[in-house]
Design a protein around this motif. Structure first.
Motif, mmCIF file in Angstrom:
data_model
loop_
_atom_site.group_PDB
_atom_site.id
_atom_site.type_symbol
_atom_site.label_atom_id
_atom_site.label_comp_id
_atom_site.label_asym_id
_atom_site.label_seq_id
_atom_site.Cartn_x
_atom_site.Cartn_y
_atom_site.Cartn_z
ATOM 1 N N ARG A 147 0.981 -1.187 -0.131
ATOM 2 C CA ARG A 147 -0.142 0.154 -0.048
ATOM 3 C C ARG A 147 0.937 1.360 -0.030
ATOM 4 O O ARG A 147 0.694 2.082 -0.693
ATOM 5 N N LEU A 148 1.844 1.295 0.775
ATOM 6 C CA LEU A 148 2.675 2.482 0.762
ATOM 7 C C LEU A 148 3.567 2.577 -0.632
ATOM 8 O O LEU A 148 3.828 3.874 -0.848
ATOM 9 N N CYS A 149 3.908 1.538 -1.085
ATOM 10 C CA CYS A 149 4.767 1.782 -2.459
ATOM 11 C C CYS A 149 3.747 1.897 -3.531
ATOM 12 O O CYS A 149 4.103 2.837 -4.268
ATOM 13 N N THR A 150 2.668 1.742 -3.540
ATOM 14 C CA THR A 150 1.682 1.816 -4.558
ATOM 15 C C THR A 150 1.287 3.508 -4.596
ATOM 16 O O THR A 150 0.924 4.178 -5.499
ATOM 17 N N ALA A 151 1.235 4.018 -3.393
ATOM 18 C CA ALA A 151 0.908 5.420 -3.005
ATOM 19 C C ALA A 151 2.165 6.195 -3.728
ATOM 20 O O ALA A 151 1.924 7.543 -3.938
ATOM 21 N N GLN A 152 3.315 5.584 -3.780
ATOM 22 C CA GLN A 152 4.407 6.204 -4.449
ATOM 23 C C GLN A 152 4.309 5.844 -5.947
ATOM 24 O O GLN A 152 5.754 6.361 -6.583
ATOM 25 N N GLY A 153 3.415 5.375 -6.363
ATOM 26 C CA GLY A 153 3.569 4.780 -8.026
ATOM 27 C C GLY A 153 4.600 3.685 -8.238
ATOM 28 O O GLY A 153 4.854 3.311 -9.456
ATOM 29 N N ILE A 154 4.517 2.880 -7.352
ATOM 30 C CA ILE A 154 5.443 1.520 -7.360
ATOM 31 C C ILE A 154 4.677 0.385 -7.194
ATOM 32 O O ILE A 154 3.792 0.337 -5.791
ATOM 33 N N THR A 155 4.535 -0.722 -7.877
ATOM 34 C CA THR A 155 3.648 -1.816 -7.581
ATOM 35 C C THR A 155 4.625 -3.282 -7.596
ATOM 36 O O THR A 155 5.845 -3.103 -8.329
ATOM 37 N N PHE A 156 4.373 -4.085 -6.867
ATOM 38 C CA PHE A 156 4.964 -5.477 -6.862
ATOM 39 C C PHE A 156 4.065 -6.556 -6.356
ATOM 40 O O PHE A 156 2.749 -6.256 -6.229
ATOM 41 N N GLY A 157 4.525 -7.716 -6.283
ATOM 42 C CA GLY A 157 3.507 -8.833 -6.190
ATOM 43 C C GLY A 157 3.638 -9.254 -4.646
ATOM 44 O O GLY A 157 4.441 -9.677 -4.081
ATOM 45 N N PRO A 158 2.699 -8.888 -3.602
ATOM 46 C CA PRO A 158 2.842 -9.071 -2.201
ATOM 47 C C PRO A 158 2.697 -10.918 -2.248
ATOM 48 O O PRO A 158 2.006 -11.647 -2.919
ATOM 49 N N ARG A 199 7.249 -10.770 -4.683
ATOM 50 C CA ARG A 199 7.751 -11.024 -5.965
ATOM 51 C C ARG A 199 7.979 -9.841 -6.557
ATOM 52 O O ARG A 199 7.033 -8.884 -6.709
ATOM 53 N N LEU A 200 9.216 -9.718 -7.083
ATOM 54 C CA LEU A 200 9.643 -8.387 -7.978
ATOM 55 C C LEU A 200 9.991 -8.856 -9.209
ATOM 56 O O LEU A 200 10.816 -9.760 -9.456
ATOM 57 N N SER A 201 9.055 -8.583 -10.247
ATOM 58 C CA SER A 201 9.117 -8.801 -11.656
ATOM 59 C C SER A 201 9.968 -7.840 -12.321
ATOM 60 O O SER A 201 9.706 -6.837 -12.177
ATOM 61 N N LEU A 202 10.976 -8.205 -12.974
ATOM 62 C CA LEU A 202 11.945 -7.500 -13.771
ATOM 63 C C LEU A 202 11.752 -7.565 -15.238
ATOM 64 O O LEU A 202 12.442 -7.324 -16.127
ATOM 65 N N SER A 203 10.398 -7.936 -15.597
ATOM 66 C CA SER A 203 10.110 -8.135 -16.978
ATOM 67 C C SER A 203 9.742 -6.807 -17.709
ATOM 68 O O SER A 203 9.785 -6.725 -19.038
ATOM 69 N N GLY A 204 9.719 -5.561 -16.965
ATOM 70 C CA GLY A 204 9.478 -4.318 -17.769
ATOM 71 C C GLY A 204 10.885 -3.711 -18.198
ATOM 72 O O GLY A 204 11.721 -4.145 -18.175
ATOM 73 N N ALA A 205 10.761 -2.170 -18.189
ATOM 74 C CA ALA A 205 11.800 -1.360 -18.411
ATOM 75 C C ALA A 205 12.792 -1.603 -17.198
ATOM 76 O O ALA A 205 12.418 -1.819 -16.244
ATOM 77 N N TRP A 206 14.345 -1.518 -17.714
ATOM 78 C CA TRP A 206 15.356 -1.665 -16.745
ATOM 79 C C TRP A 206 16.252 -0.569 -17.072
ATOM 80 O O TRP A 206 17.226 -0.723 -17.570
ATOM 81 N N ASP A 207 15.851 0.636 -16.454
ATOM 82 C CA ASP A 207 16.690 1.689 -16.629
ATOM 83 C C ASP A 207 16.946 2.497 -15.010
ATOM 84 O O ASP A 207 16.348 1.864 -14.258
#
Length: 505
Positions: A442-453, A468-476
C-alpha cells in the motif's frame, strides 16, 4: 462448470502430516539461525564455527541434522569446510542471503478474496515510477518487433480467407502443431503434431487439463509458493489446493510429495519443474525423472507447465519432465508469450492419455483460436533466429537479476533473503520476520510503485513477509531507483518498530 462460492475453502480439510518433514525443518531452522548470526556480524568472516559435536549438543539436535545445516550453508556460499579444521565463515560472501526451503502448511485455510482483489487491482497497472507486479515481458528490446510485424502481414495475406470463414480446426492449425512438435525437441520431447492441441494461452491449457482429470472437491498438489493464476483456477473449478514444500533452488520436495500422496486423496499434481513462478526453482533431470516415475506408479496425472523452459537456452535442465513420460501420464502445457511475443498469447497442450477429453472440452467451450495468429506464430517458430534470441534474452535477464540482487543487498532491510534463479523474470524476496508485505504494498503503490505481495502466491496465510519482484518491464536508472525505494521504505517500517497496518492506513 459453476464456480464455488468465494468463501469456500480450496485447501484440504486435513493437515499434511509432517513426520518425515520435521528433520528437514530442523536443519533448515538451524541453517537459518547460523545465517542470521553471520549476516549480523556475530560470526565474522574468517572465524571458525563451533565443531559439529558442539553445535549438536548446544542445539539439542543430532549430528546428522548439523551436517545437513552446514552443507546447506556451504551451498549458499556462507561457510566453507577446511580439512581437519572445521567450518569457517567465508570471506567475500554474497551481499544477500539465499532463501531456505519453504515449510508446508499444517492446517486448512480459506482464501481471502478481498485481500487478493486489492492486490490484483493494481498489480498489472504501470505505476508512476515502476511496475514490478506484472509478469509478461514488456521490454521491447527483448523481442524483434519488425520480424513479428512481417510475420503477421504475411499470414494475413496468405490466409485472408480465414477472416470470413468459421474455423473448424478444433485442435488448431496443422502448421502450428507441427512447429510446436519441432520446438518440443529442445525440451527433450518427441511429440506427434496430431496429438498437440492449440489453446488461447498456457493458462487455458492448464485449465482444460484440470477439467479433464478432476471434479469439484478434488485435491490438487502444487508448489508452495505457487503462481497465483493456479490458485485462481483451482478456486474457479471448485478444487482444493495442497501445497507441497519447495526448495528455492531445486524445486518441489519429492519426499514431501510422496508423503502427501500417501496420506491425502490427491487427484492431480500441477507443477512448473523448470523456473517455477515465483521462486525460479529448477528441478534436476534426475528429480524430474523420479517425479514422473512416482506419479506413473500411482496412475496420477502430472500437469507440467513448461512456459519458462526456453529461458534456460544453454542449460540441460531445460529438458521437460514430459521427456521421461512413456505411459501418457504427463500433460505438458506451454506457450511462447514469455519468449517470443507477449502479444501472441497462444498456448498448446499435449495431454497424453487425456488428449481426447481435453480436445472435447476445448470444442464444447467454443475456444477455437485465430488462424492468422496461429500461422504467424508457426512462421516465427520455424525461422532460425529463435534459438539465438533465446540465448540473448537469457544473457540479458541473468545480468538484470544480478543487478537487482545487488540493489536489494544495498537497500533492503538487514536479514532480507532473496532467490537466486539461473534465469527468468523475477526474484522472490523474504523480508525480516514480522514485516507485512501487504502494508508495504500500500505504501509503495501510493508512491507509484507496484509489486506482487507474498499472500497472492498461496492458498494459506503464509508469506506475509514476502514479495515477488518482476523485472520483465523497463530496466533503466529510474526503475532501479524505484527498486531501491521499495527497500528503503521497507527499512523504515522495520526500523520504526511500529505496527505496519497503522502506518499504511
Amino acid at each position: 462448470m459453476a464456480a464455488p462460492p468465494s468463501s469456500a475453502p480450496i485447501h484440504t480439510e486435513q493437515p499434511l502430516p509432517d513426520a518425515r518433514a520435521q528433520p528437514q525443518r530442523l536443519y533448515a531452522q538451524l541453517a537459518q539461525r547460523l545465517a542470521r548470526l553471520i549476516d549480523s556480524g556475530a560470526l565474522k568472516a574468517g572465524s571458525r564455527l563451533p565443531s559439529i559435536r558442539e553445535l549438536a549438543a548446544s542445539e539439542g539436535v543430532s549430528i546428522s541434522t548439523v551436517n545437513q545445516a552446514l552443507h546447506q550453508l556451504e551451498e549458499q556460499g556462507l561457510v566453507q569446510a577446511k580439512p581437519k579444521a572445521g567450518y569457517f565463515v567465508r570471506r567475500g560472501r554474497r551481499s544477500v542471503t539465499p532463501l531456505v526451503t519453504t515449510t508446508p502448511p499444517l492446517r486448512s485455510f480459506t482464501l481471502e478474496a478481498q485481500r487478493r482483489s486489492e492486490s490484483f487491482a493494481t498489480l498489472e497497472q504501470p505505476g508512476d515510477r515502476a511496475c514490478f507486479g506484472g509478469y509478461l515481458p514488456q521490454e521491447s528490446d527483448l523481442f524483434d518487433e519488425e520480424r513479428l510485424r512481417i510475420a503477421m502481414g504475411r499470414a494475413s495475406r496468405l490466409h485472408r480467407q480465414s477472416l470470413t470463414r468459421y474455423n473448424n480446426a478444433d485442435m488448431g492449425t496443422h502448421s502450428l502443431r507441427q512447429a510446436v512438435a519441432r520446438r518440443a525437441l529442445y525440451l527433450g520431447c518427441t511429440l506427434a503434431a496430431e496429438h498437440i492441441i492449440t489453446t488461447a494461452s498456457c493458462t487455458q491449457a492448464v485449465s482444460l487439463c484440470l477439467q479433464a482429470v478432476t471434479k469439484p472437491g478434488d485435491v490438487v498438489a502444487l508448489e508452495s509458493p505457487t503462481y497465483f493464476g493456479y490458485i485462481d483456477l483451482l478456486e474457479a473449478l471448485g478444487l482444493r489446493a495442497l501445497e507441497i514444500p519447495t526448495h528455492p533452488r531445486n524445486g518441489v520436495s519429492l519426499p514431501a510429495l510422496e508423503l502427501a500422496l500417501d496420506t491425502q486423496p490427491v487427484k492431480a499434481v500441477l507443477l512448473a519443474p523448470t523456473l517455477s513462478n515465483p521462486l525460479g526453482a529448477v528441478m534436476s533431470l534426475a528429480h524430474k525423472q523420479a517425479l514422473v516415475r512416482l506419479l506413473t506408479a500411482r496412475g496420477l496425472p502430472l500437469i507440467e507447465d513448461v512456459v519458462f523452459n526456453d529461458l534456460l537456452a544453454s542449460d540441460e535442465r531445460r529438458k521437460a519432465a514430459k521427456a521421461y513420460d512413456t505411459d501418457g501420464f504427463v500433460m505438458v502445457c506451454g506457450s511462447f508469450a514469455k519468449t517470443l511475443s507477449p502479444g501472441l498469447r497462444l498456448g498448446w497442450v499435449e495431454a497424453g492419455r487425456w488428449r481426447d477429453t481435453v480436445a472435447n472440452r476445448k470444442r464444447l467451450q467454443g475456444a477455437a483460436t485465430n488462424v492468422i495468429l496461429e500461422e504467424a506464430l508457426a512462421d516465427l517458430l520455424t525461422q532460425g533466429f529463435y534459438e539465438a534470441n533465446l540465448r540473448r534474452i537469457n544473457l540479458a535477464m541473468r545480468h538484470r537479476l544480478k543487478e537487482a540482487r545487488h540493489i536489494i543487498g544495498q537497500h533492503f532491510p538487514r536479514g532480507t533473503r532473496v532467490s537466486n534463479p539461473p534465469s527468468g523474470y523475477a526474484l522472490w524476496v523474504e523480508l525480516p520476520e514480522g514485516t507485512d508485505s501487504m502494508a508495504l504494498f500500500r505504501l509503495c503503490t501510493a508512491q507509484g510503485i507496484t509489486f506482487g505481495p507474498g499472500p497472492l502466491f498461496t492458498a494459506t496465510d503464509r508469506y506475509r513477509n514476502c514479495l515477488r519482484l518482476s523485472l520483465s518491464g523497463a530496466w533503466d536508472p529510474g526503475t532501479q531507483e524505484a527498486l531501491a525505494l521499495v527497500g528503503q521504505t521497507a527499512c523504515r517500517l522495520v526500523n520504526s518498530g511500529q505496527d505496519l497496518q497503522v502506518l499504511a492506513a
